[in-house]
Design an enzyme around this catalytic site. Structure first.
Site, PDB file in Angstrom:
ATOM      1  N   ASP A   8       0.789  -1.244   0.000  1.00 27.54           N
ATOM      2  CA  ASP A   8       0.000   0.000   0.000  1.00 27.54           C
ATOM      3  C   ASP A   8       0.818   1.291   0.000  1.00 27.54           C
ATOM      4  O   ASP A   8       0.470   2.241   0.709  1.00 27.54           O
ATOM      5  CB  ASP A   8      -0.944   0.015   1.205  1.00 27.54           C
ATOM      6  CG  ASP A   8      -1.963  -1.110   1.176  1.00 27.54           C
ATOM      7  OD1 ASP A   8      -1.931  -1.930   0.259  1.00 27.54           O
ATOM      8  OD2 ASP A   8      -2.792  -1.166   2.110  1.00 27.54           O
ATOM      9  N   ASP A  46      -4.743  -0.738  -1.727  1.00 31.81           N
ATOM     10  CA  ASP A  46      -6.096  -0.466  -1.274  1.00 31.81           C
ATOM     11  C   ASP A  46      -6.887   0.055  -2.471  1.00 31.81           C
ATOM     12  O   ASP A  46      -6.432   0.995  -3.151  1.00 31.81           O
ATOM     13  CB  ASP A  46      -6.059   0.605  -0.166  1.00 31.81           C
ATOM     14  CG  ASP A  46      -6.425   0.051   1.201  1.00 31.81           C
ATOM     15  OD1 ASP A  46      -6.471  -1.171   1.364  1.00 31.81           O
ATOM     16  OD2 ASP A  46      -6.664   0.869   2.113  1.00 31.81           O
ATOM     17  N   HIS A  48     -10.704   0.852  -2.879  1.00 37.07           N
ATOM     18  CA  HIS A  48     -12.047   0.888  -2.304  1.00 37.07           C
ATOM     19  C   HIS A  48     -13.079   1.494  -3.249  1.00 37.07           C
ATOM     20  O   HIS A  48     -12.800   2.516  -3.897  1.00 37.07           O
ATOM     21  CB  HIS A  48     -12.048   1.727  -1.023  1.00 37.07           C
ATOM     22  CG  HIS A  48     -11.197   1.194   0.077  1.00 37.07           C
ATOM     23  ND1 HIS A  48     -11.278  -0.103   0.526  1.00 37.07           N
ATOM     24  CD2 HIS A  48     -10.247   1.792   0.850  1.00 37.07           C
ATOM     25  CE1 HIS A  48     -10.412  -0.274   1.524  1.00 37.07           C
ATOM     26  NE2 HIS A  48      -9.776   0.861   1.728  1.00 37.07           N
ATOM     27  N   HIS A  81     -10.551   7.295   1.485  1.00 36.28           N
ATOM     28  CA  HIS A  81      -9.190   7.160   0.963  1.00 36.28           C
ATOM     29  C   HIS A  81      -9.120   6.043  -0.075  1.00 36.28           C
ATOM     30  O   HIS A  81      -9.921   5.119  -0.063  1.00 36.28           O
ATOM     31  CB  HIS A  81      -8.193   6.867   2.103  1.00 36.28           C
ATOM     32  CG  HIS A  81      -8.416   5.537   2.752  1.00 36.28           C
ATOM     33  ND1 HIS A  81      -9.391   5.329   3.706  1.00 36.28           N
ATOM     34  CD2 HIS A  81      -7.812   4.332   2.580  1.00 36.28           C
ATOM     35  CE1 HIS A  81      -9.370   4.066   4.101  1.00 36.28           C
ATOM     36  NE2 HIS A  81      -8.425   3.434   3.425  1.00 36.28           N
ATOM     37  N   LYS A 110      -7.086  -4.781  -2.928  1.00 39.26           N
ATOM     38  CA  LYS A 110      -7.781  -5.297  -1.748  1.00 39.26           C
ATOM     39  C   LYS A 110      -8.757  -4.241  -1.245  1.00 39.26           C
ATOM     40  O   LYS A 110      -8.675  -3.074  -1.624  1.00 39.26           O
ATOM     41  CB  LYS A 110      -6.791  -5.687  -0.654  1.00 39.26           C
ATOM     42  CG  LYS A 110      -5.917  -4.564  -0.137  1.00 39.26           C
ATOM     43  CD  LYS A 110      -4.817  -5.110   0.755  1.00 39.26           C
ATOM     44  CE  LYS A 110      -3.983  -4.031   1.399  1.00 39.26           C
ATOM     45  NZ  LYS A 110      -4.693  -3.181   2.344  1.00 39.26           N
ATOM     46  N   CYS A 155      -1.967  -2.544   7.749  1.00 38.63           N
ATOM     47  CA  CYS A 155      -1.904  -3.438   6.592  1.00 38.63           C
ATOM     48  C   CYS A 155      -0.601  -4.233   6.521  1.00 38.63           C
ATOM     49  O   CYS A 155      -0.604  -5.398   6.111  1.00 38.63           O
ATOM     50  CB  CYS A 155      -2.144  -2.644   5.314  1.00 38.63           C
ATOM     51  SG  CYS A 155      -3.820  -1.931   5.281  1.00 38.63           S
TER      52      CYS A 155
END
Length: 209
Positions: A8, A46, A48, A81, A110, A155
């Site tokens: 990340d 990440d 999202h 974020h 993820k 993470c």
């Protein structure tokens, strides 16, 4: 086979980002120095959706840092974020120099399910769905995993702990990580938890193959 797993290192986790980790960008020169030492380099990201349940903005009256239940699990709420296809979700551009671009063989997204968060690069927080990282590494006969990136106490920690559980000899490159420290001492506690579960704590200068 030894693999470097970069966790990340994204714009939103670096200074100026929506969820900046203090000194998050300081890991980049260390990681770039490490990449040529490994035959296999992968990264997690990440990724999202805008309606993700871990965002405080999606829960009226809630603030970042509040704790709720999400997907049957305790969930810390965060600022919005790493929303898919936004600049904040992109890997930091310093990881994409001409020299290093080809070294990251695969990026594993993820946190794509709005109903559950995913700190680990291997599974969601309920360990219900895999990102595919485990199979990818094992198909390439990886035995040793070296974890670095952001953030040590979230993470990075969960990625390293899952790597141990999955049977990899797992190393945390401590100087190639930075933490959130939501509560004072969180980073130190995370490192000790990883050590107690069998993660080997190393520094970049020690990694010579």
């Amino acid at each position: 086979m030894k693999a470097l797993v970069i966790v990340d290192v994204q714009n939103d986790f670096c200074p100026g980002g929506a969820l900046a980790v203090p000194e998050g960008d300081r890991v980049i020169p260390v990681i770039n120095g490490l990449q040529p030492r490994f035959n296999l380099v992968v990264a997690t990201q990440d990724w999202h959706p805008a309606n993700h349940g871990s965002f405080a903005a999606n829960h009226p009256g809630r603030q970042p840092g509040d704790v709720i239940e999400l997907g049957g699990l305790e969930q810390v709420l965060w600022p919005v974020h790493c929303v898919q296809h936004t600049p904040g979700a992109a890997l930091h551009s310093a990881l994409h120099s001409a020299l290093h671009d080809a070294r990251i063989a695969q990026v594993f997204p993820k946190g794509t399910d709005p109903g559950i968060d995913s700190y680990s690069g291997f599974f969601d927080n309920g360990r219900r769905k895999s990102t595919g990282l485990d199979d990818y590494l094992k198909e390439r006969a990886v035995a040793d995993v070296y974890v670095c990136g952001l953030a040590t106490d979230y993470c990075v920690k969960f990625t390293a702990l899952d790597a141990v559980r999955l049977g990899f000899a797992t190393h945390l490159i401590e100087d190639a990580c930075r933490g959130v420290n939501l509560k004072p001492g969180d980073v130190a506690r995370a490192v000790e938890e990883m050590r107690s579960q069998g993660v080997m704590i190393v520094y970049s200068e020690e990694i010579v193959f």
